[in-house]
Design an enzyme around this catalytic site. Structure first.
Site, mmCIF file in Angstrom:
data_model
loop_
_atom_site.group_PDB
_atom_site.id
_atom_site.type_symbol
_atom_site.label_atom_id
_atom_site.label_comp_id
_atom_site.label_asym_id
_atom_site.label_seq_id
_atom_site.Cartn_x
_atom_site.Cartn_y
_atom_site.Cartn_z
ATOM 1 N N THR A 1 4.157 -8.736 0.177
ATOM 2 C CA THR A 1 3.283 -9.194 1.425
ATOM 3 C C THR A 1 3.970 -9.961 2.333
ATOM 4 O O THR A 1 4.722 -10.632 2.016
ATOM 5 C CB THR A 1 1.918 -9.623 0.619
ATOM 6 O OG1 THR A 1 1.671 -8.968 -0.273
ATOM 7 C CG2 THR A 1 1.156 -9.850 1.835
ATOM 8 N N GLU B 1 -1.738 -0.635 -4.113
ATOM 9 C CA GLU B 1 -2.773 -1.690 -4.016
ATOM 10 C C GLU B 1 -3.849 -1.263 -5.003
ATOM 11 O O GLU B 1 -4.809 -2.135 -5.294
ATOM 12 C CB GLU B 1 -3.284 -1.427 -2.394
ATOM 13 C CG GLU B 1 -3.921 -2.755 -1.748
ATOM 14 C CD GLU B 1 -2.680 -3.576 -1.673
ATOM 15 O OE1 GLU B 1 -2.772 -4.798 -1.960
ATOM 16 O OE2 GLU B 1 -1.743 -3.243 -1.184
ATOM 17 N N SER C 1 -9.187 -8.183 -2.483
ATOM 18 C CA SER C 1 -7.775 -8.579 -1.693
ATOM 19 C C SER C 1 -8.052 -10.352 -1.828
ATOM 20 O O SER C 1 -9.170 -10.578 -1.991
ATOM 21 C CB SER C 1 -7.608 -8.210 -0.437
ATOM 22 O OG SER C 1 -6.414 -8.930 -0.015
ATOM 23 N N GLY D 1 1.149 -14.163 -1.416
ATOM 24 C CA GLY D 1 1.103 -14.824 -2.468
ATOM 25 C C GLY D 1 0.363 -14.432 -3.609
ATOM 26 O O GLY D 1 -0.133 -15.231 -4.212
HETATM 27 O O1 DON Z 1 -4.390 -8.044 -1.276
HETATM 28 C C1 DON Z 1 -4.088 -8.992 -2.137
HETATM 29 O O2 DON Z 1 -4.543 -9.802 -2.166
HETATM 30 C C2 DON Z 1 -2.555 -8.766 -2.936
HETATM 31 N N1 DON Z 1 -2.311 -7.356 -2.941
HETATM 32 C C3 DON Z 1 -1.279 -9.237 -1.976
HETATM 33 C C4 DON Z 1 -0.151 -9.358 -2.821
HETATM 34 C C5 DON Z 1 0.716 -10.432 -2.391
HETATM 35 O O3 DON Z 1 0.376 -11.487 -1.661
HETATM 36 C C6 DON Z 1 1.858 -10.554 -3.207
HETATM 37 N N2 DON Z 1 2.478 -11.803 -2.558
HETATM 38 N N3 DON Z 1 3.499 -12.467 -2.618
#
Ligand code: DON
Length: 614
Positions: A409, A446, A473, A494
């Protein structure tokens, strides 16, 4: 402190950009050095300041792409398109055309905040047992991630088109040029990308296209500095530049995506052409909470980001955090237990509101938060934490969520010369997403943000898989207003720790009055479910005994946020009084834990003690 030092590169992108400056950190995996006190650890890095426009993002090439667009009179929306397209090339493990994103956009002329949901959706053929084995048990995380099963309909392409249609000024095609040129010329693999390729090894090798792109002919992972060209991506971008983003969702490109997902050898997915053709960006209501003199606004469901950050701040509202020291474990007891209470509500109630009724208003109702906040009046860690009972015009029995979330991300913020702001968090979920690569970009995983279990003891889980639903999310793109005027924009990657990173940084800026760079670099202490995560190699480690004495389990670990933020009224404090004094300027910060950069147009040199020289 050497690792904490930023360097400033003066560079010229043409006459319009004399005075351009970057703050950039060399090694992404580096965390701030340990020091005796939390705040003492931070003294050396300063924000980049600019008078006219600013971009803070995870990679300097992406920042440059956006800067070029702003230099040609582009808006924050135009620049966001260019930044995202470049991130898809140079930081492909984190975000791209194959993923989804949320954006908060401040329209300066209209004085209006809009939030857009470009989240991936589950295929119409998906069922609640998508991530369960034949006995109804949850799959192992990576068994679910790698391959076609985890891939949702990408939302980022249509979100970029929507941004441009609503607020863009530059011709659509022009926004593609920086990324097309760089994809053809090649770019140097960054240390972070090289480390992630090496660290992912066999998973990334399962797809022949990903193997051919990220490894040498001998199967060795690409090294930092290797020049990587992506002609397939350049070709895809050329089509989209010419035909618009509809060409992503139907026609040969859509067919290639569907074939890749359904044809994945080990783990075929369910995505169909019709799923792509039906994809829509959804405008959502911003989720705003009053905190001190500010309104902190974020992304509503299907993200839990805005609501959970909002709950944490709302629960802390009765406590004068500004009078408490960040070096005192008691301060972190309050913040950590506020976070645990908010996460309990998140696990119980938060999901895609178009599928599951949610007490959105009740969760942020001041009376509800005030009563929950009474639980924080003790002196020791809460022994157990349960979801609350927010006001709700609905009767529903839900079980707690069990989604697993792991890192990748990206977050970027752009302020243009007219004061428009884009605060966008963008993702393909796990590092390298599903590991399937098509047409020069990686496809997301996702759908593993859904709960793998659909029920617990027969009671449904709000965030279970359903056809056409968007997985919950934690992404928390944020814009803070004061008296209706934006003063700060920020966000982070994160996984579910995004919520803690963003909340801590907001507290550091709004309560402790740290400048945006110092607040971002401040060591992390994050508590979601009871265990206190303390950032390895920083002064946070030293808090372990005191937190244990308060009753917490602690876990020292890497906490790789990627916070990027811009304070709109100077770096001392985001305070409207600076506006009244007549000398507003932008101050931007890039997370020293990653490879970010800040571009400031009309850069200012500021002495921290005296003033800024124009
Ligand atoms: O949408 C979300 O919350 C997660 N798929 C985000 C993934 C993420 O932030 C990974 N990070 N370091």
């Amino acid at each position: 402190m050497a690792l904490l030092k930023r360097w400033i590169i003066a560079t010229t992108l043409g006459v319009a950009f004399t005075g351009l400056a970057y703050a950039q950190e060399a090694a992404d995996t580096v965390a701030p050095e340990a020091a005796t006190r939390l705040l003492a650890a931070q003294a050396e890095r300063q924000p980049v300041r600019g008078e006219i426009a600013m971009i803070a993002a995870a990679n300097h090439l992406a920042v440059e792409a956006g800067a070029q667009i702003l230099a040609n009179g582009g808006t924050a929306a135009d620049a966001a398109v260019a930044v995202q397209l470049m991130l898809g090339l140079v930081e492909p493990q984190s975000s791209g055309l194959g993923g989804g994103a949320f954006v908060l956009y401040w329209d300066a002329a209209e004085k209006r905040l809009t939030t857009l949901d470009g989240r991936e959706t589950a295929p119409r053929a998906a069922t609640p047992t998508l991530f369960q084995d034949e006995n109804g048990e949850p799959l192992k995380f990576f068994d679910a991630v790698v391959g076609g099963r985890s891939i949702g309909v990408p939302g980022t392409p249509r979100l970029l088109a929507e941004l441009h249609a609503r607020w863009g000024k530059r011709p659509w095609k022009d926004l593609f040029q920086p990324a097309i040129t760089k994809a053809r010329q090649g770019f140097a693999v960054s240390p972070r990308l090289a480390a992630q390729i090496a660290g992912d090894g066999d998973r990334l090798k399962t797809d022949p296209a990903a193997r051919a792109y990220f490894f040498t002919g001998d199967g060795e992972p690409l090294q930092a500095g290797a020049i990587l060209r992506n002609l397939a991506y350049a070709g895809t971008l050329a089509i989209l530049a010419e035909q618009g983003m509809d060409a992503f969702y139907s026609g040969p490109l859509a067919e290639a995506i569907v074939e890749k997902v359904r044809g994945a050898e080990a783990n075929p997915g369910l995505l169909a052409r019709d799923d792509l053709a039906r994809y829509r960006v959804i405008e959502r209501e911003p989720v705003c909470v009053d905190y001190r003199d500010y309104q902190v606004c974020g992304m509503g469901p299907p993200s839990s980001g805005g609501l959970t950050v909002g709950q944490i701040l709302g629960l802390l509202q009765p406590f004068d955090i500004s009078a408490m020291s960040p070096d005192d474990a008691g301060t972190w007891r309050l913040i950590g237990d506020a976070s645990r209470l908010a996460f309990a509500d998140r696990g119980r109630y938060m999901a895609d509101v178009d599928f599951v009724p949610m007490p959105v208003k009740g969760l942020l109702d001041p009376a509800y938060l005030a009563s929950r906040s009474e639980l924080l009046r003790g002196e020791r860690a809460l022994e157990s934490v349960e979801p609350g009972k927010p006001e709700w015009d609905h009767a529903l029995n839900l079980s707690d969520d069990e989604a697993i979330e792991l890192p990748s991300t990206s977050h970027f913020v752009i302020v243009d010369a007219d004061g428009n702001i884009a605060s966008m968090t963008t993702t393909i979920e796990n590092g390298f997403g599903s590991r399937l690569m098509v047409a020069g970009f990686l496809l997301n995983n996702e759908l593993t943000d859904f709960s793998f279990r659909s029920h617990s003891d027969g009671v449904p889980i709000a965030n279970r898989v359903e056809p056409g639903k968007r997985p919950r999310s934690s992404m928390a793109p944020t814009i803070v207003l004061q008296d209706g005027v934006p003063v700060l924009a920020i966000g982070s990657p994160g996984g579910s720790r995004i919520i803690g990173y963003v909340a801590k940084t907001l507290i550091a800026i709004l309560d402790w009055r740290l400048d945006v760079q110092t607040a971002i670099d401040m060591p992390h202490l994050v508590n979601r479910f009871g265990t206190y995560d303390l950032e390895r190699g920083t002064a946070a480690e030293a808090m372990a005994p005191a937190l244990e004495a308060l009753g917490y389990k602690v876990n020292v670990r890497d906490l790789n946020s990627g916070l990027h933020g811009i304070a709109l009224w100077g770096d001392d404090v985001p305070d409207i009084s600076v506006l009244e004094s007549g000398s507003p300027y932008l101050a931007g910060g890039a997370d020293s834990r990653r490879e970010g950069a800040v571009f400031g147009q009309g850069a200012l040199k500021c002495d921290p003690i005296t003033a800024c020289i124009r």
